[in-house]
Write an enzyme that holds these catalytic residues in place. Structure first.
Site, short mmCIF file in Angstrom:
data_model
loop_
_atom_site.label_atom_id
_atom_site.label_comp_id
_atom_site.label_asym_id
_atom_site.label_seq_id
_atom_site.Cartn_x
_atom_site.Cartn_y
_atom_site.Cartn_z
CB ALA A 1 -0.76 -0.11 1.29
CE LYS B 1 11.73 -6.09 4.21
NZ LYS B 1 10.54 -6.77 4.13
NE ARG B 2 10.30 0.88 -1.48
CZ ARG B 2 9.16 0.08 -0.05
NH1 ARG B 2 9.77 -0.74 0.68
NH2 ARG B 2 8.21 -0.86 -1.23
CE LYS C 1 2.13 -10.04 6.86
NZ LYS C 1 2.82 -9.37 7.52
CE LYS D 1 2.79 -6.75 3.01
NZ LYS D 1 3.02 -6.25 3.91
CG ASP E 1 0.93 -5.72 6.45
OD1 ASP E 1 0.88 -4.79 6.58
OD2 ASP E 1 1.84 -6.04 6.50
CG ASN F 1 2.40 -2.72 4.65
OD1 ASN F 1 2.10 -3.42 3.72
ND2 ASN F 1 3.50 -2.78 5.23
CD GLU G 1 1.74 -7.14 9.81
OE1 GLU G 1 3.27 -7.31 9.21
OE2 GLU G 1 1.54 -8.71 10.24
CG HIS H 1 8.77 -7.15 9.60
ND1 HIS H 1 9.90 -6.65 9.39
CD2 HIS H 1 8.28 -6.73 9.05
CE1 HIS H 1 9.80 -6.27 8.27
NE2 HIS H 1 8.89 -6.69 8.33
#
Length: 398
Positions: free
Chosen positions: A47, A82-83, A195, A197, A226, A228, A252, A328
Site C-alpha cells: 500500500a 529495504k530501499r 497474510k 496485503k 496487512d 502497511n 496488521e 517481522h
C-alpha cells in the site's frame, strides 16, 4: 584459566579493553563487516507504493557481521534495510566496530551499551541501532555455538517448532489470480497461515481480495491482512468492521506505526486482533504500544530494534502484559526467539533471504522447525559473498 597479569596485558593489546578478572577467559580478536545487495526476482508493491510514499521494492541490503575470538570461537549475524539505508548502516558499523576488539565476547549486554554510546550522537534508535544489530546477533550466535546449542536452547526454548505463516505471496503487485495460486500452493506445502496485503485506494477491492482468499482456503484456515500503515483512523475503523466476518487472525499496521493511541482505540473497538510494531526501532517505542494496550500481537524485528539483546527486553515486557508475538521478517533469527517466548507465537515465512545461506528451514504440519545446528544454524553462502559490494575488517583473524 587464571586472570591475565599486567605484563600479559601490556604485551597483548587485546587484553586492555576490560579490567581482567578470573571470569574473563577470551577476547574478541577480529570483526568483519560486509554489505551485500540481494536482488528480488520481481519488484514488490504494497500500500505504501499505491499511496506514492515509496517506490516498488527491488532489492534488500544485508549487513553481515562475522566475529572471531582469540580462542577461536566464531559467530555471525546480520541486519538489513529495504530501499534506502544499507550503505548508511554499513558506514555506521564501520565507525564503531573497533570498540569490540579486545572485549570479552560473552559480555553481550555491556557491549551493546558500549556500541550504542559510541554512536549516541546520531541517536539510540533507527539506523544507529540497526547497525549494532548485526554485531549483537553475531555475539549471540557465537555464544550459542560455543555452548554447542541452537540459539533457542541457549535462551531457553518453550517449544521446538513455531506456527508459521507466509507473506511473500500476497503483495498488491500480484493480481488476485496469482495470490490465490500462491495461497493454494502454500497450503498444500503445509504452511500454517497466509497474510495478504490490503490498503488500496478503494477498500472494496481489498474486501473482494480477502473474500476470494477466504473462500479458497476455507473458514478455519488462518488468514491475516496487512495495510502497511496506509489507513487513517476512520478508514481503519470502517474497513476493520467490514472485515470482522472474515475471521482474520489479525489486521496488521492499520495505522501509522507511531499512533499508539489510534491503535489502542481500534483494538478496543474490534474483535479482530490488531498487530503492529515492525517499523519501530527501539524498546522505548515498543513500550508505548505495550503500555497503551495498542496491540494484541506485538511485532518487533530484531534487526531493527538493535539485535537480540534489545529484542529480549521487548519479549519480557510483552509477556508481562499478556501479549502474543509475531516478529517481522528475518525468520532465520526470529524462529529462535519465537521458540523462547512463553506464549504461542507466529513466525513469518519469507523465502527472500534463503539464497544468503547454505541451509534452509523446514516447515512441517504448519510449523517451522527449530534446527538442531548450533547458534542460528546458518552458514553464509557463496552467493551472498558474490552479492557483496563492500567489506571492512578490524583486528586480526587467528
Amino acid at each position: 584459566m587464571t586472570a591475565p597479569t599486567p605484563a600479559t596485558i601490556a604485551a597483548n593489546p587485546l587484553m586492555a579493553r576490560l579490567a581482567p578478572g578470573e571470569a574473563t577467559t577470551d577476547r574478541i580478536a577480529w570483526v568483519k563487516l560486509s554489505l551485500a545487495v540481494l536482488p528480488l526476482k520481481t519488484p514488490i508493491s504494497d500500500a505504501k507504493v499505491l499511496t506514492g510514499r515509496q517506490k516498488p521494492l527491488t532489492e534488500v541490503a544485508i549487513l553481515f557481521c562475522e566475529i572471531e575470538s582469540a580462542n577461536g570461537a566464531f559467530g555471525h549475524g546480520f541486519s538489513y534495510s529495504k530501499r534506502a539505508g544499507g550503505p548508511g548502516m554499513f558506514a555506521h558499523a564501520k565507525e564503531i566496530a573497533n570498540n569490540l576488539i579486545g572485549e570479552d565476547p560473552n559480555d553481550i549486554a555491556r557491549l551493546w551499551e558500549k556500541l550504542c554510546w559510541a554512536g549516541a550522537s546520531v541517536g539510540r534508535s533507527g539506523l544507529a541501532v540497526q547497525a549494532i544489530a548485526a554485531m549483537d546477533i553475531a555475539l549471540w550466535d557465537m555464544k550459542a555455538r560455543r555452548a554447542n546449542l541452537p540459539l533457542a536452547k541457549l535462551l531457553g526454548a518453550h517449544r521446538d517448532s513455531v506456527r508459521a505463516y507466509n507473506t511473500s505471496g500476497g503483495f498488491l503487485s500480484s493480481p488476485i489470480e496469482e495470490v490465490l495460486e500462491s495461497c493454494a500452493r502454500l497450503k498444500d506445502k503445509g504452511i500454517g497461515g497466509v497474510k495478504i496485503k490490503v490498503g488500496q485506494p478503494d477498500p472494496m477491492v481489498d474486501l473482494a481480495r480477502v473474500e476470494a482468499v477466504r473462500k479458497l482456503l476455507g473458514d478455519a484456515f488462518p488468514v491475516a491482512v496487512d495495510a502497511n500503515q496506509q489507513w487513517d483512523r476512520p478508514t481503519a475503523a470502517r474497513v476493520g468492521r467490514a472485515l470482522e466476518p472474515m475471521n482474520l487472525f489479525w489486521i496488521e499496521e492499520p495505522l501509522d506505526a507511531y499512533d499508539a493511541e489510534g491503535h489502542a482505540r481500534l483494538a478496543a473497538a474490534l474483535d479482530t486482533p490488531i498487530a503492529t510494531g515492525e517499523m519501530l526501532t527501539s524498546v522505548a517505542e515498543h513500550f508505548e504500544l505495550i503500555r497503551n494496550d495498542s496491540v494484541d500481537f506485538i511485532q518487533p524485528d530484531a534487526g531493527r530494534v538493535g539485535g537480540i539483546t534489545q529484542f529480549l527486553k521487548i519479549m519480557a515486557l510483552a509477556d508481562f502484559k499478556g501479549l502474543k508475538m509475531a516478529p517481522h521478517f528475518a525468520m532465520e533469527i526470529h524462529l529462535h526467539l519465537c521458540a523462547a517466548y512463553p506464549r504461542e507465537p507466529w513466525v513469518e515465512h519469507f523465502d527472500w533471504l534463503e539464497p544468503l545461506f547454505d541451509e534452509t528451514l523446514e516447515i512441517r504440519d504448519g510449523r517451522m522447525v527449530v534446527p538442531n545446528r548450533p547458534g542460528l544454524g546458518f552458514t553464509i553462502s557463496d552467493q551472498a559473498r558474490a552479492w557483496t559490494v563492500a567489506t571492512h575488517e578490524e583486528g586480526k583473524r587467528g
